[in-house]
Motif scaffolding. Structure first.
Motif, short mmCIF file in Angstrom:
data_model
loop_
_atom_site.label_atom_id
_atom_site.label_comp_id
_atom_site.label_asym_id
_atom_site.label_seq_id
_atom_site.Cartn_x
_atom_site.Cartn_y
_atom_site.Cartn_z
N GLY A 117 -74.58 -10.07 -38.33
CA GLY A 117 -74.31 -8.70 -37.90
C GLY A 117 -74.41 -7.70 -39.03
N PHE A 118 -73.91 -8.10 -40.23
CA PHE A 118 -74.00 -7.22 -41.40
C PHE A 118 -75.45 -6.94 -41.76
N ALA A 138 -74.92 -16.03 -25.11
CA ALA A 138 -74.51 -15.16 -24.01
C ALA A 138 -73.27 -14.34 -24.35
N VAL A 139 -72.23 -15.00 -24.88
CA VAL A 139 -70.98 -14.30 -25.16
C VAL A 139 -71.14 -13.37 -26.36
N SER A 140 -71.86 -13.83 -27.39
CA SER A 140 -72.06 -12.98 -28.57
C SER A 140 -72.82 -11.71 -28.21
N ASN A 141 -73.91 -11.85 -27.47
CA ASN A 141 -74.69 -10.68 -27.06
C ASN A 141 -73.94 -9.84 -26.03
N GLY A 142 -73.13 -10.49 -25.19
CA GLY A 142 -72.33 -9.75 -24.21
C GLY A 142 -71.32 -8.84 -24.88
N ALA A 146 -64.90 -2.86 -26.72
CA ALA A 146 -65.12 -4.25 -27.10
C ALA A 146 -63.93 -4.80 -27.88
N THR A 147 -63.31 -3.95 -28.71
CA THR A 147 -62.18 -4.40 -29.52
C THR A 147 -60.99 -4.77 -28.65
N GLY A 148 -60.61 -3.88 -27.73
CA GLY A 148 -59.48 -4.16 -26.85
C GLY A 148 -59.75 -5.33 -25.92
N GLY A 206 -69.17 -6.51 -36.38
CA GLY A 206 -67.99 -6.89 -35.62
C GLY A 206 -68.29 -7.47 -34.27
N SER A 207 -69.17 -6.82 -33.50
CA SER A 207 -69.36 -7.22 -32.10
C SER A 207 -69.98 -8.60 -31.96
N LEU A 208 -71.03 -8.89 -32.74
CA LEU A 208 -71.63 -10.22 -32.68
C LEU A 208 -70.64 -11.30 -33.09
#
Length: 421
Positions: free
Chosen positions: A113-114, A227-231, A242-244, A310-312
């Protein structure tokens, strides 16, 4: 690391040292420390990102509030990574195979991600690194997870349960034998364990069953990680969404890890007992603290975006964690918000291409995808409609909170599946 210190102090009969070897104590400390770290270092990291002009080049959308976000620092996922990894290194047992796998997952996807954020910001490439490289990295992680789960002698369960009667009361007890198994939990099924190895036998593959099982399980784990990482990555479009959502999911995963590592709860719920999974409770606590602490700065209006850093990583952590505790088939329920966001993009893209190929003009199912943007667009989604009918546009903060509420309902339903069979 501190676990070994307190274990040594306990052996020297130092008063109170034994309390710090308990899972509950270490989980509480990890939660508190990660929360404090996220809020303390957040300001300094945001200032650093702002000084270096490390902001993603946002394309202003014809949606309320988007112009105000231009120039907001990105790569804030660094805050989550630091505030997560430090408590894990301090309070977890680092000889635990599951913790090692979670640390590798965090670093693996954090670096991916970085790198993607770096290309977007400093190379001025809005697309980031090519999609195929992301998929290859996620594929590599999925294969690694599969190999560890399939081959490590430390990955064992106790599942040979039987019902005994003592003093007129029935109890479920486990055989003391630890076995290596490919079993996982199926929701809403009474005898709710599925052994992936039995799929090959069911297909009648005979001598090729082991090879098929290896390939089959690897493909499943790779798909789940991707799937979950890209979701989670697609869900990261509104401040705090996404954080919450990830924090809510983290609570459920922590509950599952505790139940799976506690022989009495595992017996009562008739689920697999997973020795060593208690360390994952500490990881989950640090995960919750890091994400909630990041909300201090990421809640609307956001002072920083997590970016792909963060998201990935959040999505990958959730995927691998669920695989380890044998609850990956519950992810469509638990990660329902991620799933719907992903499906909205797939449906929109597929329908647009199909109608354009058939009629020459592409048509859309939603005003905009991912789905959270659909609710932001008023009327027909134009700027004129926004000016003329501002009440028809749902405020960003309200959309986020409503998605959180849906996530909480899905989280409760996921826990309830342990009894609804």
């Amino acid at each position: 690391m501190l676990y070994y210190l307190f274990e040594y102090l306990q052996s020297q009969d130092v008063p109170g040292a034994g309390a710090f070897t308990y899972t509950s104590t270490r989980a509480a400390l990890a939660l508190i420390l990660s929360l404090i770290l996220a809020t303390l270092i957040g300001d300094k990291i945001i200032d650093f990102l702002r000084r270096r002009q490390m902001s993603d080049s946002i394309r202003p959308l014809d949606i309320e509030g988007q112009l105000a976000k231009v120039g907001t620092p990105s790569m804030g996922g660094i805050i989550i990574l630091l505030s997560l990894l430090l408590p894990v290194l301090l309070f977890c047992r680092l000889d635990n195979i599951y913790i090692l796998l979670m640390i590798v997952t965090t670093l693996w996807l954090g670096v991916l991600g970085f790198t993607d954020d770096y290309v977007k910001i400093f190379k001025k490439n809005k697309e980031g690194i090519h999609g195929r490289y992301k998929l290859i990295a996620q594929l590599g992680l999925g294969v690694l997870v599969a190999m560890v789960m399939l081959t490590s002698p430390a990955v064992v369960i106790k599942d040979n349960a039987e019902v005994i009667t003592e003093h007129g009361e029935q109890h479920v007890v486990f055989d003391t034998t630890e076995i290596r198994s490919l079993k996982t939990t199926i929701p809403f099924v009474k005898n709710n364990n599925l052994d992936y190895a039995e799929v090959a036998q069911w297909l009648g593959l005979g001598q090729n069953s082991e090879l098929f099982t290896l390939i089959f399980v690897t493909l499943i784990f790779v798909f789940i990680v991707m799937a979950v990482s890209n979701g989670a990555n697609l869900t990261d479009g509104l401040d705090g969404l996404a954080t919450g959502s990830s924090a809510i999911i983290g609570v459920v995963l922590g509950v599952f890890a505790y139940m799976s590592s506690h022989i009495e709860f595992a017996s009562y719920l008739n689920i697999m007992f997973i020795p060593g999974a208690e360390e994952l409770v500490i990881f989950a606590a640090a995960f919750i603290g890091a994400t909630v602490g990041f909300l201090w700065y990421n809640a609307y209006p956001a002072q920083v975006f997590m970016g792909d850093t963060g998201s990935l990583t959040l999505g990958g952590i959730i995927a691998v964690f669920s695989i380890i505790i044998r609850k990956e088939l519950l992810l469509p329920i638990l990660c329902g918000v991620f799933l719907v966001e992903t499906l909205s993009v797939i449906i929109q893209t597929t329908y647009f291409k199909a109608t354009k190929r058939r009629t020459g003009t592409g048509r859309r199912v939603f005003k905009m995808t991912p789905l959270h943007h659909h609710f932001q667009k008023p009327g027909n989604g134009t700027i004129d409609a926004l000016i003329q009918s501002p009440k028809r546009a749902v405020p960003e903060s309200k959309i986020t909170v409503r998605f959180w509420l849906i996530g909480i309902m899905l989280a409760v339903l996921t826990i309830v599946t342990l009894k609804l069979r």
